[in-house]
Scaffold this motif. Structure first.
Motif, PDB file in Angstrom:
ATOM      1  N   VAL A 223       0.837  -1.206   0.000  1.00 53.95           N
ATOM      2  CA  VAL A 223       0.000   0.000   0.000  1.00 53.95           C
ATOM      3  C   VAL A 223       0.876   1.263   0.000  1.00 53.95           C
ATOM      4  O   VAL A 223       0.575   2.241  -0.687  1.00 53.95           O
ATOM      5  CB  VAL A 223      -0.998  -0.015   1.184  1.00 53.95           C
ATOM      6  N   MET A 224       1.990   1.216   0.722  1.00 47.83           N
ATOM      7  CA  MET A 224       2.869   2.398   0.753  1.00 47.83           C
ATOM      8  C   MET A 224       3.462   2.665  -0.631  1.00 47.83           C
ATOM      9  O   MET A 224       3.596   3.825  -1.037  1.00 47.83           O
ATOM     10  CB  MET A 224       3.986   2.200   1.791  1.00 47.83           C
ATOM     11  N   ALA A 225       3.798   1.597  -1.353  1.00 48.57           N
ATOM     12  CA  ALA A 225       4.352   1.772  -2.700  1.00 48.57           C
ATOM     13  C   ALA A 225       3.324   2.513  -3.576  1.00 48.57           C
ATOM     14  O   ALA A 225       3.683   3.443  -4.317  1.00 48.57           O
ATOM     15  CB  ALA A 225       4.698   0.413  -3.304  1.00 48.57           C
ATOM     16  N   GLN A 250      10.362  -0.329   3.613  1.00 50.45           N
ATOM     17  CA  GLN A 250      10.988  -0.960   2.435  1.00 50.45           C
ATOM     18  C   GLN A 250      10.580  -0.223   1.150  1.00 50.45           C
ATOM     19  O   GLN A 250      11.420   0.031   0.278  1.00 50.45           O
ATOM     20  CB  GLN A 250      10.566  -2.420   2.328  1.00 50.45           C
ATOM     21  N   SER A 251       9.319   0.134   1.062  1.00 51.09           N
ATOM     22  CA  SER A 251       8.867   0.840  -0.150  1.00 51.09           C
ATOM     23  C   SER A 251       9.402   2.263  -0.208  1.00 51.09           C
ATOM     24  O   SER A 251       9.686   2.783  -1.290  1.00 51.09           O
ATOM     25  CB  SER A 251       7.331   0.876  -0.201  1.00 51.09           C
ATOM     26  N   ILE A 252       9.522   2.899   0.955  1.00 55.35           N
ATOM     27  CA  ILE A 252      10.057   4.272   0.994  1.00 55.35           C
ATOM     28  C   ILE A 252      11.510   4.256   0.511  1.00 55.35           C
ATOM     29  O   ILE A 252      11.925   5.065  -0.326  1.00 55.35           O
ATOM     30  CB  ILE A 252       9.939   4.859   2.425  1.00 55.35           C
ATOM     31  N   GLU A 253      12.272   3.269   1.014  1.00 55.25           N
ATOM     32  CA  GLU A 253      13.686   3.168   0.607  1.00 55.25           C
ATOM     33  C   GLU A 253      13.785   2.829  -0.881  1.00 55.25           C
ATOM     34  O   GLU A 253      14.626   3.384  -1.595  1.00 55.25           O
ATOM     35  CB  GLU A 253      14.405   2.129   1.476  1.00 55.25           C
ATOM     36  N   ALA A 254      12.905   1.933  -1.331  1.00 56.99           N
ATOM     37  CA  ALA A 254      12.925   1.550  -2.757  1.00 56.99           C
ATOM     38  C   ALA A 254      12.610   2.750  -3.652  1.00 56.99           C
ATOM     39  O   ALA A 254      13.058   2.804  -4.806  1.00 56.99           O
ATOM     40  CB  ALA A 254      11.928   0.423  -3.010  1.00 56.99           C
ATOM     41  N   ALA A 255      11.870   3.712  -3.105  1.00 63.43           N
ATOM     42  CA  ALA A 255      11.539   4.918  -3.885  1.00 63.43           C
ATOM     43  C   ALA A 255      12.648   5.972  -3.758  1.00 63.43           C
ATOM     44  O   ALA A 255      12.494   7.113  -4.219  1.00 63.43           O
ATOM     45  CB  ALA A 255      10.203   5.481  -3.410  1.00 63.43           C
ATOM     46  N   GLY A 256      13.748   5.601  -3.097  1.00 67.47           N
ATOM     47  CA  GLY A 256      14.893   6.509  -2.980  1.00 67.47           C
ATOM     48  C   GLY A 256      14.717   7.588  -1.912  1.00 67.47           C
ATOM     49  O   GLY A 256      15.396   8.604  -1.917  1.00 67.47           O
ATOM     50  N   LYS A 257      13.796   7.349  -0.962  1.00 71.11           N
ATOM     51  CA  LYS A 257      13.604   8.337   0.117  1.00 71.11           C
ATOM     52  C   LYS A 257      14.078   7.760   1.445  1.00 71.11           C
ATOM     53  O   LYS A 257      14.168   6.545   1.604  1.00 71.11           O
ATOM     54  CB  LYS A 257      12.126   8.692   0.217  1.00 71.11           C
ATOM     55  N   LYS A 258      14.327   8.670   2.386  1.00 68.90           N
ATOM     56  CA  LYS A 258      14.816   8.249   3.706  1.00 68.90           C
ATOM     57  C   LYS A 258      13.674   8.199   4.716  1.00 68.90           C
ATOM     58  O   LYS A 258      13.115   9.238   5.091  1.00 68.90           O
ATOM     59  CB  LYS A 258      15.871   9.236   4.211  1.00 68.90           C
ATOM     60  N   PRO A 259      13.333   6.968   5.189  1.00 65.64           N
ATOM     61  CA  PRO A 259      12.311   6.874   6.236  1.00 65.64           C
ATOM     62  C   PRO A 259      12.837   7.509   7.527  1.00 65.64           C
ATOM     63  O   PRO A 259      14.006   7.320   7.883  1.00 65.64           O
ATOM     64  CB  PRO A 259      12.110   5.357   6.408  1.00 65.64           C
ATOM     65  N   GLY A 260      12.002   8.270   8.195  1.00 69.04           N
ATOM     66  CA  GLY A 260      12.441   8.920   9.438  1.00 69.04           C
ATOM     67  C   GLY A 260      13.000  10.313   9.183  1.00 69.04           C
ATOM     68  O   GLY A 260      13.210  11.085  10.123  1.00 69.04           O
ATOM     69  N   ALA A 277      13.799  -0.649  14.299  1.00 71.37           N
ATOM     70  CA  ALA A 277      13.664   0.366  13.225  1.00 71.37           C
ATOM     71  C   ALA A 277      13.782   1.771  13.805  1.00 71.37           C
ATOM     72  O   ALA A 277      14.362   2.674  13.186  1.00 71.37           O
ATOM     73  CB  ALA A 277      12.326   0.194  12.517  1.00 71.37           C
ATOM     74  N   MET A 278      13.275   1.947  15.023  1.00 71.42           N
ATOM     75  CA  MET A 278      13.348   3.269  15.642  1.00 71.42           C
ATOM     76  C   MET A 278      14.798   3.588  16.028  1.00 71.42           C
ATOM     77  O   MET A 278      15.265   4.718  15.830  1.00 71.42           O
ATOM     78  CB  MET A 278      12.421   3.306  16.865  1.00 71.42           C
ATOM     79  N   SER A 279      15.533   2.576  16.536  1.00 67.93           N
ATOM     80  CA  SER A 279      16.917   2.849  16.938  1.00 67.93           C
ATOM     81  C   SER A 279      17.800   3.075  15.708  1.00 67.93           C
ATOM     82  O   SER A 279      18.863   3.681  15.804  1.00 67.93           O
ATOM     83  CB  SER A 279      17.459   1.737  17.836  1.00 67.93           C
ATOM     84  N   GLU A 280      17.351   2.616  14.536  1.00 65.98           N
ATOM     85  CA  GLU A 280      18.086   2.889  13.282  1.00 65.98           C
ATOM     86  C   GLU A 280      17.676   4.231  12.674  1.00 65.98           C
ATOM     87  O   GLU A 280      18.098   4.572  11.572  1.00 65.98           O
ATOM     88  CB  GLU A 280      17.805   1.776  12.259  1.00 65.98           C
ATOM     89  N   GLY A 281      16.777   4.925  13.352  1.00 64.02           N
ATOM     90  CA  GLY A 281      16.360   6.256  12.878  1.00 64.02           C
ATOM     91  C   GLY A 281      15.251   6.212  11.827  1.00 64.02           C
ATOM     92  O   GLY A 281      14.924   7.227  11.221  1.00 64.02           O
ATOM     93  N   LYS A 282      14.665   5.030  11.611  1.00 63.13           N
ATOM     94  CA  LYS A 282      13.686   4.912  10.512  1.00 63.13           C
ATOM     95  C   LYS A 282      12.240   5.122  10.953  1.00 63.13           C
ATOM     96  O   LYS A 282      11.368   5.413  10.142  1.00 63.13           O
ATOM     97  CB  LYS A 282      13.834   3.538   9.852  1.00 63.13           C
ATOM     98  N   ILE A 283      11.963   4.890  12.228  1.00 61.24           N
ATOM     99  CA  ILE A 283      10.650   5.247  12.792  1.00 61.24           C
ATOM    100  C   ILE A 283      10.930   6.364  13.793  1.00 61.24           C
ATOM    101  O   ILE A 283      11.924   6.312  14.522  1.00 61.24           O
ATOM    102  CB  ILE A 283       9.978   4.032  13.483  1.00 61.24           C
TER     103      ILE A 283
END
Ligand code: GYE
Length: 335
Positions: A223-225, A250-260, A277-283
């Motif tokens: 759905v995000m894609a 995964q879809s955000i990264e595949a679209a070349g954007k940075k989650p978080g 995911a939060m400790s990796e800065g993505k959430i």
């Protein structure tokens, strides 16, 4: 729907009646359990929603281990997110004359007929995690679970902090990944969020796309894609659970954007993978929803069997977490 503001202590009439009902068919061969209350082992029929998320796995483990600990004979079935499977499981528990039925209803509507059958058989029903919509509140004893509307409000309030921290300027264009259509947490998490948004951010926040991802990673990803295709200007994602947020990442990264960063993310649950995911800065922030309902459920089962009284809604205590708390909190997360 269950009046979620009704905290009145209700007499457990059905339970008292069920206490007298025979349970001749139950399995023999175990102790009567650490919680006492009669010489026969309590048989509990539990119909689980499915195994759609990390939250659900933790919830299932908690119920199974708490039943074992309490010395109950647990009959457990997984409905694979299908209401008809839950209805057949409940019917089979009625036929087996279990002492108590508990279930986490996949959706809110459509339960009256089967719950009336349980009532006629004098088997008390306890809801866990999710509520049902019914005009006849005598059809279940209590709900053991979270306040999802409040979780939605908390998500909006924590998004304010996230936007502040990110120094966000301009319009907030939100994509919402909803839980399973018709499920209490999907309805109420959307409602609570919208309530704050409409009251406090009418001019600057907008939900530009919203759709169900069915509480799964695969759903969130897919759905995000599609969201990113139709609305490339989205700058916030509000996901009704961590699994959908993780799929969406995964879809955000595949679209070349940075989650978080390019897309700020707030989700609900607080499962370990969400914290990773939060400790990796993505959430950016998580609203906790505690799945460890087993011990509380077993206590209620015992009270109900003993003909005691329980509150109409036994709420779960929860916290909120910002990204900078993730690393410290991760090692002590229990699910
Ligand atoms: O948030 C989600 C799960 O009903 C609270 O169901 C539960 C929700 C939980 O699939 O991850």
């Amino acid at each position: 729907m269950l009046n979620r503001r009704n905290f009145l202590t209700a007499a457990v009439g059905v339970a008292a009646a069920a206490g007298l009902s025979a349970c001749a068919k139950e399995d023999e061969g175990g102790s009567s359990g650490s919680s006492g209350g009669g010489s026969k082992k309590i048989t509990l029929g539990f119909s689980q929603v499915g195994s759609e998320s990390g939250w659900r796995s933790a919830n299932t483990d908690s119920i199974k281990s708490a039943a074992k600990e309490a010395g109950y004979n647990l009959k457990f079935s997984d409905a694979q997110q299908k209401q008809e499977n839950q209805i057949s499981a409940i019917r089979s528990y009625i036929a087996q004359k279990v002492d108590v039925i508990a279930f986490s209803p996949v959706v809110v509507t459509g339960w009256d007929a089967v719950l009336k059958e349980a009532k006629a058989a004098k088997i008390p029903v306890i809801l866990t995690d999710r509520s049902v919509e019914t005009k006849d509140e005598s059809l279940f004893v209590t709900l053991v679970g979270s306040d999802f509307t409040d979780e939605g409000r908390r998500a909006a309030k924590i998004l304010e902090k996230v936007l502040d921290k990110a120094g966000h300027k301009g319009k907030v264009k939100i994509a919402q990944l909803e839980g399973t259509t018709g499920a209490a947490p999907a309805i109420e998490r959307a409602k609570g969020f919208k309530e704050i948004m409409d009251a406090e951010h009418k001019d600057d926040w907008e939900i530009v796309v919203t759709q169900t991802g069915d509480f799964t990673r695969a759903g969130g990803k897919q759905v995000m894609a599609a969201f990113l295709q139709s609305n490339p200007d989205i700058n916030v994602l509000y996901a009704h659970n961590d699994d959908m947020a993780i799929g969406a990442i995964q879809s955000i990264e595949a679209a070349g954007k940075k989650p978080g960063k390019d897309i700020l993310i707030v989700s609900v649950d607080g499962v370990k993978d969400g914290f990773v995911a939060m400790s990796e800065g993505k959430i950016n922030a998580i609203v906790e929803c505690n799945p460890l309902l087993g011990p509380q459920l077993m206590e209620v089962v015992q009270t109900v069997k003993d003909g005691g009284t329980v509150e109409r809604w036994i709420k779960t205590k929860e916290s909120d977490f910002m990204q900078d708390q993730a690393k410290d909190a991760l090692p002590t997360r229990k699910y």
